[in-house]
Design a protein around this motif. Sequence first.
Motif, PDB file in Angstrom:
ATOM      1  N   ARG A 106       0.791  -1.177  -0.011  1.00 25.71           N
ATOM      2  CA  ARG A 106      -0.038   0.037   0.036  1.00 25.71           C
ATOM      3  C   ARG A 106       0.795   1.185  -0.056  1.00 25.71           C
ATOM      4  N   ASP A 107       2.094   1.087   0.736  1.00 25.22           N
ATOM      5  CA  ASP A 107       2.732   2.373   0.825  1.00 25.22           C
ATOM      6  C   ASP A 107       3.351   2.708  -0.600  1.00 25.22           C
ATOM      7  N   ARG A 108       3.700   1.437  -1.285  1.00 23.63           N
ATOM      8  CA  ARG A 108       4.198   1.478  -2.529  1.00 23.63           C
ATOM      9  C   ARG A 108       3.187   2.066  -3.720  1.00 23.63           C
ATOM     10  N   GLU A 109       2.000   1.510  -3.364  1.00 24.42           N
ATOM     11  CA  GLU A 109       0.974   1.952  -4.543  1.00 24.42           C
ATOM     12  C   GLU A 109       0.743   3.472  -4.252  1.00 24.42           C
ATOM     13  N   SER A 110       0.904   3.822  -2.978  1.00 21.79           N
ATOM     14  CA  SER A 110       0.518   5.382  -2.728  1.00 21.79           C
ATOM     15  C   SER A 110       1.685   6.250  -3.301  1.00 21.79           C
ATOM     16  N   ALA A 151       1.198   5.910  -7.116  1.00 24.03           N
ATOM     17  CA  ALA A 151      -0.045   7.152  -7.451  1.00 24.03           C
ATOM     18  C   ALA A 151       0.627   8.390  -7.539  1.00 24.03           C
ATOM     19  N   ASP A 152       1.461   8.603  -6.476  1.00 28.24           N
ATOM     20  CA  ASP A 152       2.093   9.947  -6.594  1.00 28.24           C
ATOM     21  C   ASP A 152       2.899  10.026  -7.668  1.00 28.24           C
TER      22      ASP A 152
END
Length: 771
Positions: A530-534, A537-538
């Motif tokens: 999730r951190d990587r997905e965020s 996304a950024d």
Amino acid sequence: MTAQELTLAAAAGAVCLAICATLLALVGRRRSQGRLERLAAKYEQARVQAEAARAGAEAFDTALIVVEAGRARLTAGEESLAACAKVLGAKNSDPQAVIEAMARVHPDHARRLEALFARGASCDFEVGGLRGGVSVEGRAAGGLAWLRLTAIAPLRAGAPTAALLAAFVETRSDPAWIAVSDGAPVWANQAWYAAVGVSSLAEAKSKGLALDLGIEAVVREAAAAGEPRECTRWTALPRGRRALRFLAHPLEGGGVGVWTYDVTEAHQLAENLERLTAAHDLTLSQVGDAVAVFGRDRRLAFHNAPFATLWGLEPAWLAERPTHAELLDRLRQRRRLPETVDYAKFKTEELARYEQLSDAPETLWRLPGDRTLKVVGQPHPQGGLVMVFSDITPELRLKTQFNHQIQVQQATLDKLTDAVAVFGSDGRLKLHNEAFEAFWGVSAEQLVATPDFDSVVQLCVHRLHDLQFWRDLKGRITDPDPKARAPVSEEVVTADRRVVAWQSRPLPDGATLISFADVTDTRQLEGALRDRESALADAERLKREFVGSVSYELRTPLTTIIGYSELLERGAEGLGERARGHVAAVRAAATHLARSIDNVLDMAEIGAGEMALDIEDVDVGALLGAAAQRWGRQAEDTQVQVTIAVDADSGLIRGDVRRLGQVLDHLTSNAIRHTPPGGTVSLSAKRALGEIRIQVADTGRGIPFHVQAHIFDRFGGHERGGPGLGLALVKAIVELHGGWVALESEPGAGAAFTCHLPEAAQVSAARPELF
């Protein structure tokens, strides 16, 4: 008158008187003699009658006793009286002693004798003794009481008299009568009168009534043959229509005695039994198992169709009702019985079923050909034996497959990494895998010893202290409410801070499957993802912002370059040939760069899911014509011919006309660019199978096979000389319209791109339409 005359007169009178007296004496003597003769004749007649009576009494072993003034004396039958005294156990053969002995046998006898002696009442009865009996008949005549005693042999002792027998017959509730040889009744009991509805035989004869007219023929037949006859007939009686059994017996001395028995209940029971037997046979005929019924004579009494099919026996042979032994021999000849060393012993054991009083246990016959039969034999309620043969070969195979499946299932569960347990609706543990034991730190022996849910919880609670969790889980297992048994997937944290994902799944047999999985590492990895997905996304957002900014920064100078290059071309009279070529190249490169930038932006928009289509009615023919017109000048410059072929039924489709035109521009420009001078580019459209097929084909050099697999990938079109975004954009736009793109090409034979578009486009990126 003189004295002489008086004397003479007196003498004459005396003589006359003497004569008269003599005459009277003679007359009286004659009368007395006649009376004596008559009395002598009467005496002789009485003597003869007495002798005849005495002889008759002695001839028929009868004793006659007269009782006068309370004194009894024997008149005839001294030997018969002695026989009666012996039967009655009297002290001697004195008549008075015999009478007293009869009175002592029964009080009723004493009353009857007293009524005879005191009032002259007639009586008929029998007195039972130690060695037989005595028949007593009493009558009164002229102030005298007469008793006729007859000794009865021991074999006839207790036999009723005619009157007693008639009284006995009168007590029968069923009609009985005596008829002559022509069938007409001469005596009947009260039941007969009640059944016929008359009070006397004369009334029945006058009205022509009879109990059953058809029985007269049976009576005549019995009288003629001298043998009993019987039949059963339905007869109308006052209490309803009843089934009577008539028995006609010829009687000694003539006549026929007819007895009746009401067999209505028995007849109805027989009919019910017959119907029940027929229904039972019909039921057995519908049974899938082979059934055979053997009677008391051990012959085949019934069999159903599966029996003949199972053994392959001929119906004609079965119709002959073979014996059980013959059936076994026939089956052995055809090798359809279990193979055995001692067939005689096998046959004896099978036939011994008839002597068994209780149901025999089931036996299995393993027949040649890998067939197995379950044989059940039980006594028939009406005698005989019922045999049931069930082919359990499929069942055994199914059991084998089931056991194999259970073993495979257990082995499969043991290979799973998740802890799995199956609980029955009663809360008992039915199945678990090795991972369940390792997950909760319990042994298989502990789970086998305490399989109920509460005991399993006690073994597992040291790892998971939340008792409410276990109570809710038990409710999902034992509660029959469908809502409580609904599938559930949740997570719980154990005492050692592990994250456990558990799920409950109801099974078709009412059991519940519970699985546990340690997802601690998964959840930690998901957090990292999730951190990587965020971060991604950024980065995507920064990329879109960068592309937008770069496209804006590039479009501004490109617009200036294109504008000045067009201006230079219009005023190219003062330029040389070489300079004009440079200006044209600058404009073409700037235009191509602007198109490439548009393609990049479109692809970025599609990749981000932000492209929206403006859906409207699109004329397919006009769409192809506009594309051909736009690229007609370039085709003329390269000496390529552009043709259009649109079917008349192409009509309209729903789509974004600008984006579809963009698709045709990419396909047409590529086709013109890769078609040598003198070649042809064909634009066509046709309707087929609920879709519109728009095709752009060329006669160029074709596409190599190793390139075709990646022709629609981004930056995969370098073999065609482009940046590799055009065909990827074509594919994306067509798919946004709910269609797909196909390629047909062979090296050196050109290429054909076909866009399959639905008639009513099922687009997912369309802007809401306003109506």
